[in-house]
Enzyme design. Sequence first.
Site, PDB file in Angstrom:
ATOM      1  N   HIS A   1      -9.057   4.003  -1.254  1.00 47.60           N
ATOM      2  CA  HIS A   1      -7.713   3.431  -1.106  1.00 47.60           C
ATOM      3  C   HIS A   1      -7.297   2.733  -2.419  1.00 47.60           C
ATOM      4  O   HIS A   1      -7.241   1.514  -2.498  1.00 47.60           O
ATOM      5  CB  HIS A   1      -7.719   2.448   0.071  1.00 47.60           C
ATOM      6  CG  HIS A   1      -6.390   1.882   0.428  1.00 47.60           C
ATOM      7  ND1 HIS A   1      -5.191   2.406  -0.021  1.00 47.60           N
ATOM      8  CD2 HIS A   1      -6.050   0.809   1.203  1.00 47.60           C
ATOM      9  CE1 HIS A   1      -4.194   1.677   0.455  1.00 47.60           C
ATOM     10  NE2 HIS A   1      -4.682   0.706   1.193  1.00 47.60           N
TER      11      HIS A   1
ATOM     12  N   CYS B   1     -13.055  -0.506   7.955  1.00 45.62           N
ATOM     13  CA  CYS B   1     -12.109  -0.918   6.907  1.00 45.62           C
ATOM     14  C   CYS B   1     -12.079   0.095   5.767  1.00 45.62           C
ATOM     15  O   CYS B   1     -13.114   0.652   5.391  1.00 45.62           O
ATOM     16  CB  CYS B   1     -12.512  -2.275   6.339  1.00 45.62           C
ATOM     17  SG  CYS B   1     -12.713  -3.545   7.599  1.00 45.62           S
ATOM     18  N   SER B   2     -10.893   0.286   5.194  1.00 47.33           N
ATOM     19  CA  SER B   2     -10.781   1.172   4.036  1.00 47.33           C
ATOM     20  C   SER B   2     -11.494   0.532   2.852  1.00 47.33           C
ATOM     21  O   SER B   2     -11.860  -0.646   2.878  1.00 47.33           O
ATOM     22  CB  SER B   2      -9.311   1.437   3.709  1.00 47.33           C
ATOM     23  OG  SER B   2      -8.603   0.226   3.591  1.00 47.33           O
TER      24      SER B   2
ATOM     25  N   LYS C   1     -10.336   5.479   4.336  1.00 45.91           N
ATOM     26  CA  LYS C   1     -11.650   5.014   4.775  1.00 45.91           C
ATOM     27  C   LYS C   1     -12.782   5.558   3.914  1.00 45.91           C
ATOM     28  O   LYS C   1     -13.757   4.856   3.634  1.00 45.91           O
ATOM     29  CB  LYS C   1     -11.864   5.455   6.233  1.00 45.91           C
ATOM     30  CG  LYS C   1     -13.237   5.177   6.787  1.00 45.91           C
ATOM     31  CD  LYS C   1     -13.450   3.697   6.945  1.00 45.91           C
ATOM     32  CE  LYS C   1     -14.921   3.326   7.027  1.00 45.91           C
ATOM     33  NZ  LYS C   1     -15.510   3.119   5.696  1.00 45.91           N
TER      34      LYS C   1
ATOM     35  N   CYS D   1       0.819  -1.219   0.000  1.00 45.68           N
ATOM     36  CA  CYS D   1       0.000   0.000   0.000  1.00 45.68           C
ATOM     37  C   CYS D   1       0.851   1.267   0.000  1.00 45.68           C
ATOM     38  O   CYS D   1       0.319   2.378  -0.109  1.00 45.68           O
ATOM     39  CB  CYS D   1      -0.949  -0.013   1.183  1.00 45.68           C
ATOM     40  SG  CYS D   1      -2.020  -1.470   1.172  1.00 45.68           S
TER      41      CYS D   1
ATOM     42  N   ILE E   1     -12.396  -0.505  -1.258  1.00 46.67           N
ATOM     43  CA  ILE E   1     -11.821  -1.081  -2.482  1.00 46.67           C
ATOM     44  C   ILE E   1     -12.020  -0.024  -3.564  1.00 46.67           C
ATOM     45  O   ILE E   1     -13.162   0.364  -3.847  1.00 46.67           O
ATOM     46  CB  ILE E   1     -12.556  -2.384  -2.889  1.00 46.67           C
ATOM     47  CG1 ILE E   1     -12.611  -3.378  -1.731  1.00 46.67           C
ATOM     48  CG2 ILE E   1     -11.916  -2.989  -4.136  1.00 46.67           C
ATOM     49  CD1 ILE E   1     -11.304  -3.939  -1.298  1.00 46.67           C
TER      50      ILE E   1
END
Lengths: 387, 387
Positions: free
Chosen positions: B335, B208-209, B331, B85, B211
């Site tokens: 991402h 969670c971040s 978030k 990342c 997709i």
Amino acid sequence: MRSVSVIGIGETKMGRLSGRFLKDLITEAGNKAIEDANIQKEMIQALYMGNFNASYWSTQSHMGPLAAETLGLGTIPTIRTEGACASGSLAFREGLIAVGAGVYDIVLVGGVEKMTHRATETITTGLASAADCELEANMGATFPSLFALIANRYFHEYSNIRKEMAMAAVQNHENALLNPNAQMQKKITVEDVYKGFPVASPLTVFDCSLITDGAAFVVLAATDVAQKLGLTRSVKVIGSAQASSALTLAGKKTITSFESTLRAADAAYKQAGIKPKDVDLAEVHDCFTITQIINTEDLGFFPKGQGGKALAEGKTARDGEIPINTSGGLKAKGHPIGATGLSQIYEVVTQIRGEAGDRQIKKADIGLTQNLGGTAATCVINIFSGR
Amino acid sequence: MRSVSVIGIGETKMGRLSGRFLKDLITEAGNKAIEDANIQKEMIQALYMGNFNASYWSTQSHMGPLAAETLGLGTIPTIRTEGACASGSLAFREGLIAVGAGVYDIVLVGGVEKMTHRATETITTGLASAADCELEANMGATFPSLFALIANRYFHEYSNIRKEMAMAAVQNHENALLNPNAQMQKKITVEDVYKGFPVASPLTVFDCSLITDGAAFVVLAATDVAQKLGLTRSVKVIGSAQASSALTLAGKKTITSFESTLRAADAAYKQAGIKPKDVDLAEVHDCFTITQIINTEDLGFFPKGQGGKALAEGKTARDGEIPINTSGGLKAKGHPIGATGLSQIYEVVTQIRGEAGDRQIKKADIGLTQNLGGTAATCVINIFSGR
């Protein structure tokens, strides 16, 4: 930029290394290079890792910290570089720039690839990802097919060098017989090449580089730091350059000469203050036999269209005027993709040091490595001097 | 090393960009950055491309020449960097070093990722390749499961900050509402986070971040070159550092504080000649809500164990003492893995220039970006100044 030297080298034996994992290969070649450099691990300030496609073949990305943890290098900065078959040379060049810039004094540069554990179709799909997926790979173009087009175009523009291509394979196999790390230990003839399994006309399987597992590492240090440490076996990097050309074959001005090589060679020779005739030996990118011949022309060793003839006349043999691929090359030493550029450097440094054993050439003061990615979309050239 | 500045920025809208290919995203964000820099394409001397896993998700490797050809940049050197990342930040840092070293005067740095076109299982497998495949990913460990372990350990060592984690998500969603490039445009509450689909206890889907597909580019120039060109909107890079820690969770000394961040922050602050309290805003890596809180502690903004409390007190809000993730963060902004680090820089530079519109913060002289790869196995920190 200050002067930078190679102070240590290490590589694994190349081949189908069944049952050995990425970490095994990294451990063996990395530790060999550090030991060869005669330094403590704590002196290494950064790690540059070349890897092409473990993401696909092993679902393992993030190779930088994996290698740092595996080698016990602590919290040093680490990065993975990728530029297809030139991934290892790109790692080398980024490490070189950082040491040259004074960001670090000593860095470790590694390359690794593990691919023989996958089915042929998966290997081929992974390799084809180095081409343009949308316009080439997904349309069915593989690298043998693309380089077959290049060979046929060369025949059209210059002359049919089918026989000379076969002789390149024969010569590389002969050299590999003297290299204990080489994957292929088998003498072949021109007839064998002709009779090989046809891949993409005119290429047979003997015109193609090997599918190889392996790793190669080098330790780089600022030349003055190496001198202070008394590391007298160090070999100076006197020229380094990189250029690209279109990823697609359709996007290139010509396909019988690689613009990326012409530009990188020009810049690297200028930086080193030498001419092509000053080069004593070269490891050039022979993913296919046609590529080797084109490269020896683009690097200025022979006039355009004369590379095949020069090879046939023995000029690129170990006792010729410019020995090419004394290691056996990608064709016979093996082509562990992410490690290939560093394995080329391993050979050149070994020859310059006079440590090449049975394959040692007579005069090896200045050596050159040329590493391509894709259909020469990436080219990295490095020049080394033992003086 | 000479001073280097960001002279241009560009990014796509982030999100599920169905029907748009890697090349579309590269074209849009790359051209925006070049236009924003107000330079001619011919002035760009090299291209550094961050990409995490197109090799797996699109069987497209060799992203450097692909992007150069797509953007019409000719035969300039180009390279892909990968560090999970943090791939985009690594591209930025390599470009920065090369310009700082004087190898180039002006370089383009880009990051791109396209992942929403794949099935969830394929996305997850690709993401998990940023962990150790042998010891973690292949054993079933996903990143949510690894960061859930980190959160639970944090609860054990410090205090249960489940509520504060939820508040981090709420705050990032609020910020994203003011960012036209953000993927998520939806106000949420702490209750929504609690009731979200459970992923790995205590994390729900709202911890969670996202997709995300997207691209972000920046143009870097030597500061004196930027000044000669009269580029008065340029923003100086005053600190840059990178560190790693073990790829595996098992290999780390502690998992409630990230050694890679501590070391990189220490080096970057020293280089910039500032203290954490001098930072006006920061984009930090919030792959999960627990990560954001740990990061604000590791960066020295708040004492260890106090990051959650500080957030709950509004200290990280847009009008707080150290605004965090004004873009909406991973978030809610999204991402797009290989582009994330550059999208963080996009936000910080936009704020420093005073061009952030409705989400503009009052004082934005010094901004910081912190970008992690894996479970903080890679950390890259950059510090920018508008002065």
